[in-house]
Design a protein around this motif. Structure first.
Motif, PDB file in Angstrom:
ATOM      1  N   THR A   1       0.837  -1.193   0.000  1.00 31.75           N
ATOM      2  CA  THR A   1       0.000   0.000   0.000  1.00 31.75           C
ATOM      3  C   THR A   1       0.872   1.243   0.000  1.00 31.75           C
ATOM      4  O   THR A   1       2.012   1.221   0.470  1.00 31.75           O
ATOM      5  N   ALA A   2       0.306   2.320  -0.528  1.00 28.52           N
ATOM      6  CA  ALA A   2       1.008   3.602  -0.546  1.00 28.52           C
ATOM      7  C   ALA A   2      -0.012   4.706  -0.768  1.00 28.52           C
ATOM      8  O   ALA A   2      -1.149   4.455  -1.189  1.00 28.52           O
ATOM      9  N   ASP A   3       0.424   5.932  -0.509  1.00 29.40           N
ATOM     10  CA  ASP A   3      -0.380   7.116  -0.810  1.00 29.40           C
ATOM     11  C   ASP A   3       0.590   8.248  -1.089  1.00 29.40           C
ATOM     12  O   ASP A   3       1.350   8.638  -0.213  1.00 29.40           O
ATOM     13  N   ALA A   4       0.574   8.751  -2.313  1.00 28.01           N
ATOM     14  CA  ALA A   4       1.458   9.847  -2.703  1.00 28.01           C
ATOM     15  C   ALA A   4       0.720  11.182  -2.663  1.00 28.01           C
ATOM     16  O   ALA A   4       1.138  12.157  -3.278  1.00 28.01           O
TER      17      ALA A   4
ATOM     18  N   PHE B   1     -10.186   0.149  -0.822  1.00 30.05           N
ATOM     19  CA  PHE B   1     -10.282   0.785   0.489  1.00 30.05           C
ATOM     20  C   PHE B   1     -11.726   1.155   0.843  1.00 30.05           C
ATOM     21  O   PHE B   1     -11.962   1.944   1.746  1.00 30.05           O
ATOM     22  N   ALA B   2     -12.696   0.583   0.133  1.00 30.15           N
ATOM     23  CA  ALA B   2     -14.109   0.882   0.388  1.00 30.15           C
ATOM     24  C   ALA B   2     -14.542   0.427   1.779  1.00 30.15           C
ATOM     25  O   ALA B   2     -15.331   1.107   2.435  1.00 30.15           O
TER      26      ALA B   2
ATOM     27  N   SER C   1      -6.652   1.391   8.199  1.00 24.73           N
ATOM     28  CA  SER C   1      -6.525   2.703   8.836  1.00 24.73           C
ATOM     29  C   SER C   1      -5.247   3.337   8.310  1.00 24.73           C
ATOM     30  O   SER C   1      -4.632   2.815   7.382  1.00 24.73           O
ATOM     31  N   ARG C   2      -4.840   4.422   8.916  1.00 27.70           N
ATOM     32  CA  ARG C   2      -3.579   5.058   8.546  1.00 27.70           C
ATOM     33  C   ARG C   2      -2.647   5.021   9.743  1.00 27.70           C
ATOM     34  O   ARG C   2      -3.070   5.191  10.880  1.00 27.70           O
ATOM     35  N   LEU C   3      -1.371   4.811   9.461  1.00 23.02           N
ATOM     36  CA  LEU C   3      -0.369   4.930  10.500  1.00 23.02           C
ATOM     37  C   LEU C   3      -0.256   6.405  10.880  1.00 23.02           C
ATOM     38  O   LEU C   3      -0.696   7.285  10.114  1.00 23.02           O
ATOM     39  N   VAL C   4       0.342   6.714  12.013  1.00 18.56           N
ATOM     40  CA  VAL C   4       0.506   8.115  12.412  1.00 18.56           C
ATOM     41  C   VAL C   4       1.343   8.884  11.391  1.00 18.56           C
ATOM     42  O   VAL C   4       1.239  10.101  11.288  1.00 18.56           O
ATOM     43  N   THR C   5       2.128   8.171  10.594  1.00 19.19           N
ATOM     44  CA  THR C   5       2.943   8.783   9.548  1.00 19.19           C
ATOM     45  C   THR C   5       2.177   8.944   8.234  1.00 19.19           C
ATOM     46  O   THR C   5       2.723   9.463   7.264  1.00 19.19           O
TER      47      THR C   5
ATOM     48  N   ARG D   1      -5.520  -3.914   8.668  1.00 21.29           N
ATOM     49  CA  ARG D   1      -5.518  -4.477  10.022  1.00 21.29           C
ATOM     50  C   ARG D   1      -5.502  -6.005   9.985  1.00 21.29           C
ATOM     51  O   ARG D   1      -5.958  -6.616   9.035  1.00 21.29           O
ATOM     52  N   ASP D   2      -5.004  -6.572  11.054  1.00 21.78           N
ATOM     53  CA  ASP D   2      -5.090  -8.010  11.322  1.00 21.78           C
ATOM     54  C   ASP D   2      -4.390  -8.895  10.293  1.00 21.78           C
ATOM     55  O   ASP D   2      -4.759 -10.053  10.132  1.00 21.78           O
TER      56      ASP D   2
END
Length: 190
Positions: free
Chosen positions: A42-45, A111-112, A118-122, A128-129
């Motif tokens: 996973t990633a988000d730019a 991601f529906a 969730s998102r990490l604090v970063t 999950r799990d």
């Protein structure tokens, strides 16, 4: 019979003097019989999260902790992964096969189901799990044919279900276009 031919700079162009290479179908046939561990990356730019299932994740070094994986230019996640500074590599076991199928499905919002991730604090998206995940900083990218090889430095990890040393575990592998569970039943003593 050995069919490999050297190529220039990791491209599909054979070096001068070599007039042919293994066909795509023959190459795929070789790898159908070579099982691979299954991961979801996973990633988000900055444009929203992406995910894809990969069987190309490999450990490169323990010190420093480095791994590599490849992504096809045809993947819907390739644009984001070509720009992301960090990724999360989720290492799956047989309990995570539905996530593996989700990451491999085409044309759906991975991601529906907001209860699943969730998102990490970063800021990185994380499912999950899962058996385990590693948050990584991308340190290099290399074009290789119709794919990109990504090298990443492991920064943080979480293990939900550990495979004990020498134990059968509950590994998920992809082999001959199907999912398989490794366990005590598949162990070969030797």
């Amino acid at each position: 019979m050995f069919h490999a031919y050297p190529t220039d700079a990791w491209t599909a162009t054979p070096k001068p003097g070599f007039t042919s290479s293994l066909s795509a179908e023959d190459f795929k046939a070789v790898f159908r019989g070579h099982p691979g561990g299954v991961a979801v990356i996973t990633a988000d730019a900055g444009d929203g999260p992406v995910a894809l299932t990969a069987s190309s994740v490999s450990s490169v070094s323990a010190e420093p902790p480095l791994l590599i994986f490849s992504i096809s230019a045809l993947s819907s996640a390739s644009d984001v992964l070509s720009r992301a500074e960090t990724v999360v590599v989720h290492f799956l076991d047989a309990n995570d096969v539905e996530l593996a199928k989700l990451g491999a499905a085409r044309g759906i919002d991975r991601f529906a189901d907001t209860h699943r991730w969730s998102r990490l604090v970063t800021g990185e998206p994380v499912y999950r799990d899962v058996r385990a995940w590693v948050r990584c900083a991308v340190i290099d990218r290399m074009d290789a044919g119709t794919s990109t090889v990504i090298a990443a430095h492991a920064l943080q990890s979480h293990i939900e279900r550990d495979a004990h040393a020498g134990g059968p575990g509950d590994a998920l592998v992809y082999h001959n276009r199907t999912w398989h569970r490794l366990g005590a039943h598949s162990r070969i003593e030797g």
